[in-house]
Design a protein around this motif. Structure first.
Motif, PDB file in Angstrom:
ATOM      1  N   PRO A 190       0.812  -1.231   0.000  1.00  0.00           N
ATOM      2  CA  PRO A 190       0.000   0.000   0.000  1.00  0.00           C
ATOM      3  C   PRO A 190       0.839   1.272   0.000  1.00  0.00           C
ATOM      4  O   PRO A 190       0.476   2.254  -0.656  1.00  0.00           O
ATOM      5  N   CYS A 230      -3.785  12.338  -2.168  1.00  0.00           N
ATOM      6  CA  CYS A 230      -4.174  11.235  -3.054  1.00  0.00           C
ATOM      7  C   CYS A 230      -3.455   9.946  -2.681  1.00  0.00           C
ATOM      8  O   CYS A 230      -4.052   8.874  -2.644  1.00  0.00           O
ATOM      9  N   GLY A 231      -2.163  10.055  -2.409  1.00  0.00           N
ATOM     10  CA  GLY A 231      -1.387   8.877  -2.041  1.00  0.00           C
ATOM     11  C   GLY A 231      -1.837   8.268  -0.733  1.00  0.00           C
ATOM     12  O   GLY A 231      -1.952   7.047  -0.604  1.00  0.00           O
ATOM     13  N   VAL A 232      -2.132   9.107   0.251  1.00  0.00           N
ATOM     14  CA  VAL A 232      -2.570   8.599   1.558  1.00  0.00           C
ATOM     15  C   VAL A 232      -3.943   7.931   1.445  1.00  0.00           C
ATOM     16  O   VAL A 232      -4.179   6.864   2.025  1.00  0.00           O
ATOM     17  N   GLY A 286       0.580   3.959  -2.957  1.00  0.00           N
ATOM     18  CA  GLY A 286       0.206   5.318  -2.597  1.00  0.00           C
ATOM     19  C   GLY A 286       1.247   6.335  -3.012  1.00  0.00           C
ATOM     20  O   GLY A 286       0.916   7.418  -3.504  1.00  0.00           O
ATOM     21  N   TYR A 325       1.109   6.622  -6.873  1.00  0.00           N
ATOM     22  CA  TYR A 325      -0.134   7.279  -7.261  1.00  0.00           C
ATOM     23  C   TYR A 325      -0.079   8.769  -6.954  1.00  0.00           C
ATOM     24  O   TYR A 325      -0.509   9.598  -7.761  1.00  0.00           O
ATOM     25  N   LEU A 382      -5.337   6.512  -1.260  1.00  0.00           N
ATOM     26  CA  LEU A 382      -5.235   5.236  -1.966  1.00  0.00           C
ATOM     27  C   LEU A 382      -4.532   4.185  -1.117  1.00  0.00           C
ATOM     28  O   LEU A 382      -4.975   3.036  -1.056  1.00  0.00           O
ATOM     29  N   ALA A 383      -3.456   4.569  -0.442  1.00  0.00           N
ATOM     30  CA  ALA A 383      -2.751   3.616   0.416  1.00  0.00           C
ATOM     31  C   ALA A 383      -3.649   3.134   1.551  1.00  0.00           C
ATOM     32  O   ALA A 383      -3.647   1.948   1.892  1.00  0.00           O
TER      33      ALA A 383
END
Length: 126
Positions: free
Chosen positions: A21, A53-55, A25, A28, A57-58
């Motif tokens: 993840p 966005c990364g947090v 993240g 991404y 998605l992760a």
């Protein structure tokens, strides 16, 4: 002679469930910031967009990998499809296209990932 009770051991901390993840993240977030920047000078708005966005998605990937096994296989496959469809649709919407095309692409990708995840889950469950 009485048998002694087994001493419960502490569960060892493993990074196995965190690395995937985090890497998804990170990539991404970098990609979302790069699309939003569109070749210009980077500013704090794009950095914040990439981090958020990364947090998100992760967190979604970590939650599905950690607690997804408790869901029914149809719901779990739909959750993977929804996560992938939302992620791809959002990335596509950052490239200044119409919202309709971003939604259609997100639905197509989400449906394809959902069907693929259901097949994978269904064939690999005991």
């Amino acid at each position: 002679m009485a048998a002694h009770a087994a001493v419960p051991t502490r569960r060892q901390f493993s990074t196995h469930g965190l690395v995937l993840p985090m890497m998804l993240g990170l990539s991404y977030g970098i990609y979302a910031a790069a699309i939003q920047r569109s070749g210009g000078v980077i500013n704090w708005g794009e950095v914040l967009l990439g981090v958020v966005c990364g947090v998100v998605l992760a967190g979604g990937v970590y939650a599905l990998r950690t607690w997804g096994r408790g869901l029914f296989r149809e719901v779990r496959a739909a959750a993977w499809g929804a996560l992938a469809g939302c992620a791809i649709g959002f990335l596509f919407s950052l490239s200044d296209v119409s919202i309709l095309s971003a939604v259609v692409l997100g639905l197509i990708v989400g449906a394809a990932i959902g069907v693929s995840a259901f097949y994978l889950i269904y064939t690999h469950e005991p």
